[in-house]
Write an enzyme that holds these catalytic residues in place. Structure first.
Site, mmCIF file in Angstrom:
data_model
loop_
_atom_site.group_PDB
_atom_site.id
_atom_site.type_symbol
_atom_site.label_atom_id
_atom_site.label_comp_id
_atom_site.label_asym_id
_atom_site.label_seq_id
_atom_site.Cartn_x
_atom_site.Cartn_y
_atom_site.Cartn_z
ATOM 1 N N GLU A 157 -64.407 -82.033 21.843
ATOM 2 C CA GLU A 157 -65.241 -81.007 21.212
ATOM 3 C C GLU A 157 -64.912 -80.880 19.726
ATOM 4 O O GLU A 157 -65.705 -80.375 18.946
ATOM 5 C CB GLU A 157 -65.010 -79.668 21.942
ATOM 6 C CG GLU A 157 -66.105 -78.652 21.732
ATOM 7 C CD GLU A 157 -65.868 -77.350 22.499
ATOM 8 O OE1 GLU A 157 -64.971 -77.298 23.366
ATOM 9 O OE2 GLU A 157 -66.572 -76.374 22.204
ATOM 10 N N ASN B 137 -59.442 -69.900 16.077
ATOM 11 C CA ASN B 137 -58.486 -70.338 15.058
ATOM 12 C C ASN B 137 -57.061 -69.877 15.363
ATOM 13 O O ASN B 137 -56.095 -70.564 15.036
ATOM 14 C CB ASN B 137 -58.938 -69.862 13.669
ATOM 15 C CG ASN B 137 -60.040 -70.747 13.123
ATOM 16 O OD1 ASN B 137 -60.616 -71.557 13.848
ATOM 17 N ND2 ASN B 137 -60.343 -70.605 11.840
ATOM 18 N N GLU B 138 -56.943 -68.699 16.018
ATOM 19 C CA GLU B 138 -55.593 -68.237 16.362
ATOM 20 C C GLU B 138 -54.951 -69.207 17.353
ATOM 21 O O GLU B 138 -53.768 -69.551 17.242
ATOM 22 C CB GLU B 138 -55.639 -66.824 16.970
ATOM 23 C CG GLU B 138 -56.003 -65.720 15.985
ATOM 24 C CD GLU B 138 -57.502 -65.675 15.663
ATOM 25 O OE1 GLU B 138 -58.304 -66.279 16.408
ATOM 26 O OE2 GLU B 138 -57.878 -65.049 14.655
HETATM 27 C C1 LIG Z 1 -71.374 -68.397 19.249
HETATM 28 C C2 LIG Z 1 -70.531 -68.777 20.423
HETATM 29 C C3 LIG Z 1 -70.916 -69.856 21.220
HETATM 30 C C4 LIG Z 1 -70.183 -70.180 22.351
HETATM 31 N N1 LIG Z 1 -70.620 -71.186 23.161
HETATM 32 C C5 LIG Z 1 -70.011 -71.395 24.353
HETATM 33 C C6 LIG Z 1 -70.577 -72.301 25.305
HETATM 34 O O1 LIG Z 1 -71.607 -72.925 25.054
HETATM 35 N N2 LIG Z 1 -69.960 -72.445 26.501
HETATM 36 C C7 LIG Z 1 -68.813 -71.777 26.819
HETATM 37 O O2 LIG Z 1 -68.325 -71.964 27.933
HETATM 38 N N3 LIG Z 1 -68.236 -70.902 25.933
HETATM 39 C C8 LIG Z 1 -68.822 -70.697 24.717
HETATM 40 N N4 LIG Z 1 -68.286 -69.803 23.822
HETATM 41 C C9 LIG Z 1 -67.103 -69.051 24.208
HETATM 42 C C10 LIG Z 1 -65.858 -69.412 23.383
HETATM 43 O O3 LIG Z 1 -65.288 -70.610 23.841
HETATM 44 C C11 LIG Z 1 -64.883 -68.227 23.527
HETATM 45 O O4 LIG Z 1 -65.490 -67.117 22.878
HETATM 46 C C12 LIG Z 1 -63.545 -68.508 22.887
HETATM 47 O O5 LIG Z 1 -62.837 -69.481 23.613
HETATM 48 C C13 LIG Z 1 -62.694 -67.200 22.796
HETATM 49 O O6 LIG Z 1 -62.630 -66.598 24.045
HETATM 50 P P1 LIG Z 1 -62.983 -65.055 24.236
HETATM 51 O O7 LIG Z 1 -64.308 -64.800 23.583
HETATM 52 O O8 LIG Z 1 -62.855 -64.729 25.678
HETATM 53 O O9 LIG Z 1 -61.905 -64.265 23.395
HETATM 54 P P2 LIG Z 1 -60.417 -63.968 23.841
HETATM 55 O O10 LIG Z 1 -59.807 -65.178 24.457
HETATM 56 O O11 LIG Z 1 -60.397 -62.705 24.634
HETATM 57 O O12 LIG Z 1 -59.741 -63.726 22.440
HETATM 58 C C14 LIG Z 1 -59.921 -62.520 21.690
HETATM 59 C C15 LIG Z 1 -59.096 -62.632 20.431
HETATM 60 O O13 LIG Z 1 -57.697 -62.764 20.753
HETATM 61 C C16 LIG Z 1 -57.161 -63.957 20.200
HETATM 62 N N5 LIG Z 1 -56.216 -64.570 21.141
HETATM 63 C C17 LIG Z 1 -56.429 -64.836 22.458
HETATM 64 N N6 LIG Z 1 -55.336 -65.432 23.003
HETATM 65 C C18 LIG Z 1 -54.422 -65.571 21.998
HETATM 66 C C19 LIG Z 1 -53.115 -66.116 21.930
HETATM 67 N N7 LIG Z 1 -52.535 -66.667 22.995
HETATM 68 N N8 LIG Z 1 -52.480 -66.088 20.734
HETATM 69 C C20 LIG Z 1 -53.080 -65.538 19.627
HETATM 70 N N9 LIG Z 1 -54.324 -64.988 19.631
HETATM 71 C C21 LIG Z 1 -54.985 -65.014 20.810
HETATM 72 C C22 LIG Z 1 -58.364 -64.881 19.986
HETATM 73 O O14 LIG Z 1 -58.123 -65.817 18.973
HETATM 74 C C23 LIG Z 1 -59.443 -63.873 19.585
HETATM 75 O O15 LIG Z 1 -59.322 -63.554 18.219
HETATM 76 C C24 LIG Z 1 -68.995 -69.461 22.655
HETATM 77 C C25 LIG Z 1 -68.584 -68.408 21.835
HETATM 78 C C26 LIG Z 1 -69.334 -68.060 20.737
HETATM 79 C C27 LIG Z 1 -68.901 -66.889 19.906
#
Ligand SMILES: Cc1cc2nc3c(=O)[nH]c(=O)nc-3n(C[C@H](O)[C@H](O)[C@H](O)COP(=O)(O)OP(=O)(O)OC[C@H]3O[C@@H](n4cnc5c(N)ncnc54)[C@H](O)[C@@H]3O)c2cc1C
Length: 388
Positions: free
Chosen positions: A244, A374-375
């Site tokens: 990816e 990015n985190e």
């Molecule tokens: C526009 C868009 C398109 C997307 N498209 C797809 C798609 O097509 N298919 C799909 O399956 N998913 C998709 N995603 C989902 C995307 O992969 C997730 O949003 C992403 O992996 C973050 O997961 P979360 O939203 O659950 O946030 P969380 O994992 O809950 O994270 C919330 C915040 O906490 C931080 N954080 C979490 N864990 C840690 C750690 N261990 N250390 C430090 N910081 C941490 C994160 O960086 C973030 O800032 C999409 C997301 C967006 C916004």
């Protein structure tokens, strides 16, 4: 280390540039220049044009219908698309499920799906994230229970990019709830027309309908739509997420945004002091882009030696590339000034170019989240590169 392109690579760049100039329809080009969303038909048409030239699947080997390019050729190709700007081939198809199927699929799956993936006859979406499972993907809860020669799938996925256009979704399901999280996951291919699949739009702050929620209620999936063995989906997932990041720095896109900002500044402001201020801001981003470009060339040079092995340092490209794209879009937004405020939610083709700027900047807010936030990339760098 030699960071220059060879004569052959420079000739290849010229060939790609000429092809894009000659083949990209002017309507698509204009929309890309102004940051407008493309229709499904426009995306499909352009991918088919690339496929007819043998270029829709840059990272695929020849034996599976790809061009068999080196890592440097792939990067040149993407960079030319970004700078044109022209649409990339649909990532869900060509960077994600295609390589998964030619690496882990059965002969029947390869024959059935690969040519249709390349030609965008089937549009794929990615059903990985769930409301409680994003960064911590292995905690996903969507379940699949065996019933004869089918799986019965129940659960909710979220953020599925362009699922409203999709014919198929590659998805992760939990097949063994008793195993440790990574060990009980399986990858399934689900037709979006199967009874029990519901797609619900999420309208984002940029006014666009790009992402969706997908609900799966007693969806029956034949077992020949499983990729790899049952409970062995995690290794395939790691492989897919590595791919990816292809071309993730997207330096060409940042350059394009800066070019737009500079052009708009000249039109918008004839005050010398203001012009100087814009030029200084643009120069600071350009300096960082140049440094990132050199980092990218260093990584490409290393990959010339070691084929396409994933390199944890590519996380630098994701972090810095998205930060700079966001900075370039912010600058464009500042230059557009009050004209950008005319974009209130969804805009159509008649809106003027400045009105699309806010939407572009808002769209790019998400670039540092998807593809591994990015985190999380910084955690990878801390562990794998700095040894912390
Ligand atoms: C526009 C868009 C398109 C997307 N498209 C797809 C798609 O097509 N298919 C799909 O399956 N998913 C998709 N995603 C989902 C995307 O992969 C997730 O949003 C992403 O992996 C973050 O997961 P979360 O939203 O659950 O946030 P969380 O994992 O809950 O994270 C919330 C915040 O906490 C931080 N954080 C979490 N864990 C840690 C750690 N261990 N250390 C430090 N910081 C941490 C994160 O960086 C973030 O800032 C999409 C997301 C967006 C916004």
């Amino acid at each position: 280390m030699d960071l220059r392109l060879t004569d052959e690579e420079n000739a290849f760049r010229a060939e790609v540039r000429d092809f894009i100039r000659a083949s990209l329809p002017s309507r698509i080009h204009r929309k890309m220049v102004e940051g407008r969303a493309l229709t499904k038909d426009e995306i499909v048409d352009w991918q088919r044009t690339l496929n007819a030239r043998g270029w829709a699947t840059p990272s695929w080997p020849r034996e599976h219908g790809g061009p068999g390019w080196s890592v440097v050729q792939r990067w040149i190709f993407l960079d030319e698309l970004h700078q044109a700007p022209a649409p990339e081939p649909l990532s869900f198809n060509v960077n994600m499920i295609g390589p998964v199927l030619f690496s882990f699929g059965t002969p029947e799956q390869k024959a059935r799906f690969l040519p249709r993936i390349a030609n965008l006859d089937d549009w794929w979406c990615q059903g990985f994230s769930e409301p409680g499972a994003g960064s911590d993907l292995a905690s996903l809860k969507t379940s699949a229970r065996r019933d004869g020669d089918h799986y019965v799938v129940n659960g909710q996925k979220t953020w599925q990019g362009m699922a409203q256009y999709a014919d198929w979704m590659f998805t992760l399901v939990r097949t063994d709830p008793t195993a440790k999280p990574q060990a009980g996951i399986t990858m399934l291919l689900i037709p979006m027309t199967a009874p029990g699949v519901t797609v619900r739009p999420i309208i984002t702050i940029d006014g666009r309908h790009e992402v969706n929620e997908v609900f799966l209620d007693d969806v029956r999936v034949p077992i020949d739509c499983r990729v790899g063995d049952e409970n062995k989906g995690w290794d395939i997932t790691k492989f897919l997420l590595g791919n990816e990041r292809t071309g993730i720095a997207r330096i060409g896109m940042s350059k394009h945004l800066l070019r737009r900002a500079k052009a708009l500044a000249v039109q918008a402001d004839d005050d010398v002091a203001a012009q100087t201020r814009w030029r200084e801001k643009a120069a600071l981003i350009e300096i960082e882009l140049k440094a990132l470009e050199i980092t990218q060339m260093r990584l490409l040079d290393a990959m010339r030696e070691h084929a396409a092995e994933p390199d944890a340092r590519s996380s630098i490209l994701k972090v810095k590339g998205t930060e700079l794209r966001q900075a370039a879009a912010e600058l464009l937004l500042q230059v557009a000034g009050p004209a950008a405020a005319r974009c209130a939610g969804e805009f159509d083709d008649t809106a003027d170019a400045a009105a699309t700027v806010a939407s572009t900047a808002f769209t790019l807010r998400a670039a540092s989240i998807y593809g591994g936030s990015n985190e999380i990339q910084k955690n990878i760098l801390a562990k794998a590169v700095l040894g912390l």
